[in-house]
Write an enzyme that holds these catalytic residues in place. Structure first.
Site, mmCIF file in Angstrom:
data_model
loop_
_atom_site.group_PDB
_atom_site.id
_atom_site.type_symbol
_atom_site.label_atom_id
_atom_site.label_comp_id
_atom_site.label_asym_id
_atom_site.label_seq_id
_atom_site.Cartn_x
_atom_site.Cartn_y
_atom_site.Cartn_z
ATOM 1 N N ASP A 35 0.816 -1.213 0.000
ATOM 2 C CA ASP A 35 0.000 0.000 0.000
ATOM 3 C C ASP A 35 0.853 1.269 0.000
ATOM 4 O O ASP A 35 0.391 2.348 -0.359
ATOM 5 C CB ASP A 35 -0.963 0.015 1.191
ATOM 6 C CG ASP A 35 -0.264 -0.088 2.546
ATOM 7 O OD1 ASP A 35 0.982 -0.129 2.592
ATOM 8 O OD2 ASP A 35 -0.973 -0.141 3.571
ATOM 9 N N GLU A 36 2.113 1.139 0.381
ATOM 10 C CA GLU A 36 2.970 2.326 0.482
ATOM 11 C C GLU A 36 3.252 2.979 -0.869
ATOM 12 O O GLU A 36 3.694 4.124 -0.915
ATOM 13 C CB GLU A 36 4.286 1.977 1.173
ATOM 14 C CG GLU A 36 4.137 1.713 2.650
ATOM 15 C CD GLU A 36 5.361 2.123 3.448
ATOM 16 O OE1 GLU A 36 6.100 3.027 3.001
ATOM 17 O OE2 GLU A 36 5.584 1.542 4.517
ATOM 18 N N TYR B 87 12.103 2.568 0.024
ATOM 19 C CA TYR B 87 11.483 1.242 -0.088
ATOM 20 C C TYR B 87 10.299 1.265 -1.040
ATOM 21 O O TYR B 87 10.238 0.492 -2.014
ATOM 22 C CB TYR B 87 11.042 0.745 1.291
ATOM 23 C CG TYR B 87 9.970 -0.307 1.239
ATOM 24 C CD1 TYR B 87 10.214 -1.531 0.628
ATOM 25 C CD2 TYR B 87 8.701 -0.080 1.775
ATOM 26 C CE1 TYR B 87 9.214 -2.505 0.558
ATOM 27 C CE2 TYR B 87 7.713 -1.036 1.714
ATOM 28 C CZ TYR B 87 7.975 -2.256 1.097
ATOM 29 O OH TYR B 87 6.988 -3.204 1.029
#
Length: 342
Positions: free
Chosen positions: A132-133, A155
């Site tokens: 979801d990031e 990331y």
């Protein structure tokens, strides 16, 4: 023994990967499950003890970035399905060593895609497990699969870049890819750098839960069994070329999470809970929350079945019963005064 299907799971010794491998090996004795994993610091061979002697399970220790090895696997095995989970995922570490995240998360995906596409036996599905990031922070907005991708840390940027690579194989070759983007997944056997096992490990060491910053950060927590069911469902019913959010309505403030775990582990009265909390400096570029809609996945028949109450009960009990599971990973224990919210 002849198998009906051969499934390659990359990163199958990690937290989510080991749960997926165990599920596939147990539920599908007529499938051969191959686990390709380099056994990085956040993996434990103990995670797969329940299946390591099964006839339909094969472990290959190796680097997903090793094109010679990966090509050999695809040239010698008739790989029907790929679940690509191998990745570096610790947000805080990604600020300290972004190059290693770029190598594993982007280059590893590139190597795997090329090998799968060029293999003499064509794969039926390539499931890429994302996060979801990639959406970036959502305050009042709930993200669906058509929302723009705006990653805010090294990331998530590498995960978004890998997604573009995966999508390019669908756009150019109609290679049968599916992408999943999930909320925070938690449960037994998760490595102690993630927030729930980190808090639990700190409390077991009689140390305080360390909370980064003072802003009201929250995360949506999805129990690992529900995440595995979602992956199995998209393999069975997912439409190639599509993205599926794997979400939960269970949103917990990190402060609330820490207090709840203090009560469960230390069994102290409310008046003493704050004594087990400590605030530390925030990490850079922290996102406050990641709300996502998973209506698209629900239309395939998926629901998150494990409640927060039951999931966290099972998780706390596992860490209490297996306090020495990660004891051979001493370096992380010296860093536990830091915390991550991912």
């Amino acid at each position: 023994m002849d198998f009906n299907s051969t499934v390659l799971v990359t990163g199958g010794s990690g937290f989510i990967g080991s749960h997926l491998v165990c599920s596939l090996v147990t539920r599908h004795p007529d499938w051969r499950i191959i686990n390709l994993d380099i056994l990085d610091y956040c993996c434990s061979p103990r995670s797969l003890e329940s299946v390591e002697d099964r006839a339909n399970y094969t472990f290959i220790r190796g680097d997903v970035c090793n094109s010679q090895l990966v090509n050999h696997i695809f040239n010698t095995e008739n790989i029907d399905v790929i679940f690509h989970l191998a990745a570096k995922t610790h947000v805080e570490t990604s600020f300290e060593a972004p190059a290693s995240f770029q190598r594993v998360n982007i280059e590893g995906t590139k190597v795997l895609l090329a090998a799968a596409h060029q293999a003499p036996h064509q794969s039926q599905r390539f499931v890429y497990v994302s996060t979801d990031e990639v959406y970036g922070e959502g305050l009042d907005q709930v993200f669906d699969e058509s929302s723009p991708v705006r990653p805010s840390n090294p990331y998530s940027t590498t995960k978004a870049a890998a997604e573009y690579l995966v999508r390019s194989y669908w756009d150019k070759y109609k290679f049968p890819i599916i992408i999943t983007r999930s909320n925070n997944i938690y449960g037994p056997r998760q490595y102690t750098e993630k927030v729930i096992p980190k808090f639990l490990t700190l409390l077991q060491m009689n140390k305080k839960c360390t909370i980064q910053g003072t802003l009201p950060k929250s995360r949506h927590f999805l129990f690992v069994d529900d995440a595995i069911n979602a992956l199995r469902l998209v393999l069975e019913k997912g439409i190639v070329g599509e993205i599926y959010n794997v979400g939960t309505s269970c949103e917990i403030l990190i402060m609330q999470l820490a207090k709840e775990l203090v009560k469960m582990v230390k069994n102290v009265p409310d008046s003493e809970v704050n004594d087990w909390l400590e605030f530390v400096p925030d990490r850079p570029c922290v996102d406050l929350r990641y709300p996502i809609s998973c209506e698209k996945l629900q239309q395939l028949g998926w629901r998150a079945d494990v409640s927060w109450t039951e999931g966290i009960r099972q998780t706390v009990k596992w860490y209490q019963d297996n306090a020495d599971f990660w004891s051979d990973q001493e370096p992380i224990r010296s860093k536990l005064e830091k915390v991550t919210n991912k």
